[in-house]
Motif scaffolding. Structure first.
Motif, mmCIF file in Angstrom:
data_model
loop_
_atom_site.group_PDB
_atom_site.id
_atom_site.type_symbol
_atom_site.label_atom_id
_atom_site.label_comp_id
_atom_site.label_asym_id
_atom_site.label_seq_id
_atom_site.Cartn_x
_atom_site.Cartn_y
_atom_site.Cartn_z
ATOM 1 N N CYS A 1 -5.824 4.363 3.686
ATOM 2 C CA CYS A 1 -4.675 3.875 4.445
ATOM 3 C C CYS A 1 -4.590 4.559 5.804
ATOM 4 O O CYS A 1 -4.377 3.903 6.838
ATOM 5 C CB CYS A 1 -3.383 4.106 3.666
ATOM 6 S SG CYS A 1 -3.107 2.955 2.303
ATOM 7 N N CYS B 1 -6.710 0.788 -0.415
ATOM 8 C CA CYS B 1 -5.683 1.754 -0.820
ATOM 9 C C CYS B 1 -5.849 2.099 -2.291
ATOM 10 O O CYS B 1 -6.030 1.223 -3.148
ATOM 11 C CB CYS B 1 -4.301 1.165 -0.574
ATOM 12 S SG CYS B 1 -2.941 2.169 -1.216
ATOM 13 N N GLU C 1 -6.555 -0.500 4.732
ATOM 14 C CA GLU C 1 -5.546 -0.621 3.680
ATOM 15 C C GLU C 1 -5.990 -1.469 2.505
ATOM 16 O O GLU C 1 -5.417 -1.370 1.411
ATOM 17 C CB GLU C 1 -4.226 -1.159 4.248
ATOM 18 C CG GLU C 1 -4.285 -2.571 4.785
ATOM 19 C CD GLU C 1 -4.235 -2.616 6.304
ATOM 20 O OE1 GLU C 1 -3.689 -3.585 6.847
ATOM 21 O OE2 GLU C 1 -4.757 -1.680 6.934
ATOM 22 N N ILE D 1 0.825 -1.208 0.000
ATOM 23 C CA ILE D 1 0.000 0.000 0.000
ATOM 24 C C ILE D 1 0.856 1.253 0.000
ATOM 25 O O ILE D 1 2.071 1.210 0.225
ATOM 26 C CB ILE D 1 -0.939 0.011 1.222
ATOM 27 C CG1 ILE D 1 -0.113 0.078 2.519
ATOM 28 C CG2 ILE D 1 -1.830 -1.234 1.222
ATOM 29 C CD1 ILE D 1 -0.937 0.321 3.764
#
Length: 361
Positions: free
Chosen positions: A112, A120, A117, A105
């Motif tokens: 994030c 992302c 995440e 990521i």
């Protein structure tokens, strides 16, 4: 200090490595010799000690799910030893045993920063959209290296990076509470972890559905009530699940297979206010009776995608403390050999594979 100066293995001075790659979707994976990667700033070079073969890999090979750029080294369940570090890496040392979070990521986008995440904006999944671990070495950001306790084997650590963590995330998405009942549809690698984790989180009952009697026997050893789906229709399986749950249905259903029938079972087997969490990959539309399946029982259909690094750390603690037992889940190992790996992928396509097979390079 250069990456080579930080290296602890003489073989790092070679410029190439062996890998097994997907060259064209719809075709077998092939053995290749490719350049050995070197860690850049903020990255670590890991000598792969174990790499799982997941049902998702069979989807990538067949083309049922996209995978690019090709050629691509598959493998998103990876563990090994850090053998070199790039500039600026201070929190991961050469020699560390690690397992790899498969989401690479940016760490800076809104998702994030919010701890999401898996969404992302520039995220890449190992072995799906960037090279994975079916190779002798892999380079990843140091953040992706999760410490692997000495008491957890490389094989088990690799499998935990997908099957165990995805199951934990799915249970969390389903908001499972202590005292609730859980249905696990698919007693494969994900299912065996899901059963153990649901019991650990306080489930009053765990029901496991599968067509494979051997897998159901193992599920029963982990404390699940087994229900065989062999030769049964959707309605018959639902009836069997309801019978096993005293007629009420279940509070949380995890769909881990990825078929039209199993998604329908996950919905139809719910108790009032139940939550069906869909994990299995499927590119075919699923018919839903909106009133009977959802509205009438105020049920929920929930998607669960990947997992979080924080959940991996939690899993490592559970495994080290003996609360996640994968000794009978990782049932087979194969070398880094294209023919052997294709054989496992073929068996996964036929739904005849062992619970989990791991590549040991």
């Amino acid at each position: 200090m250069t990456a080579d100066a930080r290296a602890s293995t003489p073989e790092l001075h070679t410029a190439t490595m062996n890998a097994v790659q997907l060259i064209s979707q719809g075709s077998p994976v092939v053995a290749t010799v490719i350049p050995r990667p070197a860690p850049g700033a903020g990255e670590v070079l890991v000598r792969v000690r174990a790499a799982g073969i997941c049902h998702s890999d069979a989807h990538y090979r067949s083309g049922r799910s996209p995978a690019h750029p090709l050629p691509l080294t598959l493998g998103h369940e990876v563990s090994g030893d850090v053998v070199a570090t790039g500039e600026g890496v201070t929190d991961v040392a050469v020699g560390a045993r690690v397992a790899l979070h498969y989401l690479v990521i940016c760490g800076a986008c809104d998702d994030c920063r919010a701890g999401r995440e898996q969404f992302c904006s520039t995220g890449l999944m190992l072995g799906h959209y960037t090279n994975g671990g079916w190779a002798e070495y892999i380079v990843v950001p140091a953040w992706n290296a999760v410490p692997l306790p000495d008491s957890v084997s490389y094989e088990h650590g690799a499998v935990m990076m997908c099957s165990s963590s995805t199951s934990l995330h799915a249970l969390r998405k389903g908001r499972m509470q202590a005292g609730e009942s859980v249905l696990v549809i698919g007693a494969g690698g994900l299912g065996m972890s899901a059963i153990q984790l649901a019991k650990r989180l306080g489930a009053s009952q765990v029901i496991a559905v599968d067509r494979d009697a051997r897998k159901l026997a193992l599920a029963e050893q982990f404390g699940a009530t087994p229900v065989s789906a062999a030769g049964l229709s959707v309605d018959d399986v639902v009836a069997a699940v309801r019978n096993a749950s005293n007629g009420r249905g279940v509070d949380v259903a995890l769909e881990l297979v990825g078929s039209v029938d199993t998604v329908q079972v996950s919905l139809k087997a719910l108790a009032p206010l139940g939550r069906a969490v869909v994990v299995g990959l499927n590119n075919v539309a699923v018919p839903v009776d909106s009133y009977r399946d959802i509205i009438g029982r105020e049920a929920e259909l929930i998607g669960s995608n990947d997992h979080l690094r924080s959940e991996l750390v939690e899993l490592m603690t559970l495994a080290a403390d003996g609360h996640l037992d994968l000794r009978n889940v990782v049932t087979h190992t194969v070398p880094l050999d294209a023919d052997a790996i294709n054989g496992v992928l073929d068996a996964l396509d036929r739904h005849e594979a062992p619970v989990r097979t791991v590549i040991v390079p």
